[in-house]
Design a protein around this motif. Structure first.
Motif, short mmCIF file in Angstrom:
data_model
loop_
_atom_site.label_atom_id
_atom_site.label_comp_id
_atom_site.label_asym_id
_atom_site.label_seq_id
_atom_site.Cartn_x
_atom_site.Cartn_y
_atom_site.Cartn_z
N LEU A 1 0.86 -1.18 0.00
CA LEU A 1 0.00 0.00 0.00
C LEU A 1 0.90 1.24 0.00
O LEU A 1 1.67 1.45 0.93
N LEU A 2 0.79 2.03 -1.06
CA LEU A 2 1.61 3.21 -1.24
C LEU A 2 0.72 4.44 -1.22
O LEU A 2 -0.32 4.46 -1.88
N VAL A 3 1.13 5.46 -0.49
CA VAL A 3 0.31 6.67 -0.38
C VAL A 3 1.17 7.91 -0.62
O VAL A 3 2.39 7.88 -0.47
N THR A 4 0.49 8.97 -1.02
CA THR A 4 1.09 10.30 -1.03
C THR A 4 0.75 10.93 0.31
O THR A 4 -0.39 11.32 0.55
N ARG A 5 1.72 11.02 1.20
CA ARG A 5 1.49 11.46 2.58
C ARG A 5 1.57 12.97 2.68
O ARG A 5 2.48 13.62 2.14
N GLU A 6 0.60 13.55 3.35
CA GLU A 6 0.56 14.99 3.60
C GLU A 6 1.44 15.31 4.81
O GLU A 6 1.17 14.85 5.92
N LEU A 7 2.50 16.08 4.60
CA LEU A 7 3.37 16.52 5.68
C LEU A 7 3.35 18.04 5.78
O LEU A 7 2.83 18.73 4.90
N LYS A 8 3.91 18.57 6.86
CA LYS A 8 3.88 20.02 7.06
C LYS A 8 4.65 20.76 5.98
O LYS A 8 4.27 21.86 5.59
N ASN A 9 5.73 20.17 5.50
CA ASN A 9 6.59 20.86 4.53
C ASN A 9 6.45 20.31 3.11
O ASN A 9 7.30 20.56 2.26
N GLY A 10 5.40 19.54 2.84
CA GLY A 10 5.20 19.05 1.50
C GLY A 10 4.55 17.68 1.47
O GLY A 10 3.82 17.30 2.40
N GLN A 11 4.81 16.93 0.42
CA GLN A 11 4.22 15.61 0.24
C GLN A 11 5.32 14.59 -0.05
O GLN A 11 6.32 14.89 -0.69
N GLN A 12 5.09 13.37 0.42
CA GLN A 12 6.09 12.32 0.32
C GLN A 12 5.42 10.98 0.06
O GLN A 12 4.31 10.73 0.54
N THR B 1 7.17 19.63 -2.89
CA THR B 1 6.14 20.60 -2.52
C THR B 1 4.75 20.03 -2.75
O THR B 1 3.88 20.08 -1.89
N LYS B 2 4.54 19.45 -3.94
CA LYS B 2 3.25 18.84 -4.26
C LYS B 2 3.46 17.79 -5.33
O LYS B 2 4.25 17.97 -6.25
N LEU B 3 2.74 16.69 -5.21
CA LEU B 3 2.75 15.63 -6.19
C LEU B 3 1.40 15.61 -6.91
O LEU B 3 0.38 15.29 -6.30
N SER B 4 1.42 15.95 -8.18
CA SER B 4 0.16 15.98 -8.94
C SER B 4 -0.15 14.65 -9.61
O SER B 4 -1.29 14.42 -10.02
N ALA B 5 0.83 13.76 -9.74
CA ALA B 5 0.60 12.43 -10.32
C ALA B 5 1.59 11.44 -9.72
O ALA B 5 2.77 11.76 -9.54
N VAL B 6 1.10 10.24 -9.41
CA VAL B 6 1.93 9.16 -8.86
C VAL B 6 1.57 7.89 -9.61
O VAL B 6 0.43 7.45 -9.60
N SER C 1 5.43 19.35 -8.38
CA SER C 1 5.34 20.79 -8.61
C SER C 1 6.13 21.53 -7.55
O SER C 1 6.22 21.08 -6.40
N ASP C 2 6.69 22.70 -7.93
CA ASP C 2 7.37 23.54 -6.96
C ASP C 2 6.48 24.71 -6.57
O ASP C 2 5.31 24.79 -6.96
N ASP C 3 7.01 25.65 -5.81
CA ASP C 3 6.22 26.78 -5.34
C ASP C 3 5.78 27.70 -6.47
O ASP C 3 4.81 28.46 -6.32
N ASN C 4 6.46 27.64 -7.62
CA ASN C 4 6.09 28.47 -8.77
C ASN C 4 5.20 27.72 -9.76
O ASN C 4 5.00 28.19 -10.88
N ARG C 5 4.72 26.57 -9.35
CA ARG C 5 3.84 25.73 -10.17
C ARG C 5 4.53 25.19 -11.41
O ARG C 5 3.87 24.80 -12.37
N ASN C 6 5.83 25.16 -11.40
CA ASN C 6 6.56 24.44 -12.44
C ASN C 6 6.54 22.96 -12.10
O ASN C 6 6.59 22.58 -10.94
N GLU C 7 6.49 22.12 -13.11
CA GLU C 7 6.43 20.69 -12.88
C GLU C 7 7.71 20.00 -13.33
O GLU C 7 8.34 20.41 -14.31
#
Length: 439
Positions: free
Chosen positions: A120-131, A149-154, A168-174
């Motif tokens: 079972l694999l998840v995108t975990r919500e953390l205080k400083n981003g996603q993992q 910073t954010k994972l839009s696809a896994v 994605s980074d803080d500037n919404r670049n992927e």
């Protein structure tokens, strides 16, 4: 001189014949053993030997603990073990391997421990981003990636050897990344069965992009679609499991998906979807008109589920069989949140939803291959999170969803019995989405 030459040739020929006899009498060896993910049962293994083997001898002299129902397939030096148990697999399996080759030489008996259950694999919500985090067999969450910073696809690779992500980074670049993993679900010792080993992360595209889409097949190949910040910078690249890369010059009206067994992909167009071969020559394109989108693959049978959108705002679920017109399984006004099927396309699951006041009521359906509703179960206070997959695990006989509870914002992984449709467990961990990772 002639006598010496003749004697030398005679001795050389004799040495070759002796060597051949020694090699012919040498016992066969197991050259390779690995999980096989494209199968009609719940799990499988591919075995390659140094000599052509007797299938009946391998079948009769090998056995499993526990004694699960299974069968052997193949010929010559390549054999396949397929599990077809009647109950869920809840623990590792011990394979006692033995048999004889075609010359009646015995294979050295050996034992393998195999855990065919997916992770079972998840995108975990953390205080400083996603993992990316993985749930081990002891119930502990293990980090298997850096923090983005954010994972839009896994997208887990179909062979279990990594996870591709669009970050994605803080500037919404992927950016497109690959987190390689080394599976450890097949070992000589049971104590060596562990979650996959995390390897150094790799950036697949060495530049920021405006958007990215990724798809994988069961061979572990990866299709990467990207679009840059300037016109005509769209790019489609196939990254094979062996590391080779190939640019694909394919026009598409949306995200493309690789076929599970390899060799082709599904390409959306503005008036339907197309099935196209990956080979440069010799393949023909098959087209299916209408406002359709791919829902899920039924990997072992070459079948797939499509979601069709009708002009009167109804939706339908269609089962596509090779060489046959799509078979409509369900038609209604409710939204279709997700679909899944077993390997043969004989059992189909769907989550449908409709708004009731301020809340969307979601219902889980179990259909047969003819479209008959075998079971129906409301998710009650839960609903499936939009944009996340519905996935079926044939090993444990469970469905995996990402759900949200009424009047709450956090999403959680949910495990549902695929036969009864009863909710088994909602894990108390906030996630972006949850997926299965092949062992």
């Amino acid at each position: 001189m002639n006598r010496r030459l003749g004697l030398l040739l005679t001795l050389t020929t004799a040495a070759v014949l002796v060597q051949q006899q020694i090699l012919l009498r040498r016992p066969p060896r197991l050259v390779q053993i690995k999980p096989q993910h494209l199968h009609s049962g719940s799990a499988g293994l591919d075995l390659n030997f140094s000599r052509p083997m007797q299938l009946k001898a391998v079948d009769s002299q090998s056995h499993l603990e526990p004694a699960l129902r299974h069968h052997w397939l193949g010929s010559h030096a390549a054999l396949r073990l397929i599990l077809t148990p009647t109950t869920a697999i809840k623990a590792p399996i011990q394979l006692h391997l033995a048999g004889r080759d075609q010359r009646m030489n015995a294979l050295t008996a050996q034992t393998w421990w195999w855990d065919p259950r997916p992770w079972l694999l998840v995108t975990r919500e953390l205080k400083n981003g996603q993992q990316l985090q993985l749930l081990d067999r002891q119930g502990t969450w293990r980090p298997v990636s850096p923090i983005w910073t954010k994972l839009s696809a896994v997208v887990p690779l179909g062979n279990g050897r990594g996870v591709a992500v669009v970050a994605s980074d803080d500037n919404r670049n992927e950016q497109i990344w690959l987190q390689p993993l080394k599976p450890r679900s097949l070992q000589h010792d049971r104590s060596a069965l562990e979650p996959p080993e995390r390897l150094p992360v790799q950036q697949l595209i060495n530049e920021n992009v405006l958007f990215g889409h990724i798809s994988s097949n069961l061979n572990g190949d990866l299709l990467v679609q990207t679009g840059g910040f300037l016109p005509e910078t769209e790019r489609n690249e196939l990254i094979q499991a062996n590391g080779k890369r190939r640019q694909l010059d394919l026009p598409s009206a949306g995200p493309m998906e690789l076929l599970p067994g390899g060799g082709g992909l599904v390409v959306p167009s503005y008036d339907g979807i197309n099935l196209m071969p990956l080979a440069n020559k010799g393949g023909t394109m098959q087209s299916l008109p209408g406002n359709r989108e791919l829902g899920a693959f039924c990997a072992a049978s070459g079948r797939a589920l499509l979601i069709r959108h009708w002009p009167d705002y109804r939706r339908s679920i269609e089962l596509v069989l090779p060489g046959v017109a799509p078979r409509q399984l369900w038609l209604g006004e409710q939204a279709i949140l997700g679909v899944a099927c077993d390997g043969k396309g004989e059992r189909i699951w769907a989550v449908i939803g409709q708004w009731t006041g301020d809340w969307a009521e979601h219902t889980l359906l179990l259909l047969d291959g003819e479209g008959r509703v075998a079971k129906r179960q409301s998710l009650d206070a839960w609903r499936m999170k939009g944009g996340t997959p519905l996935q079926f695990d044939p090993v444990s006989g469970r469905l995996l969803l990402t759900v949200i509870r009424e009047q709450q914002h956090d999403a959680h992984p949910a495990l549902i019995d695929a036969e009864s449709l009863q909710l088994q467990e909602v894990l108390p961990i906030a996630v972006e989405q949850a997926v299965w990772l092949n062992p």
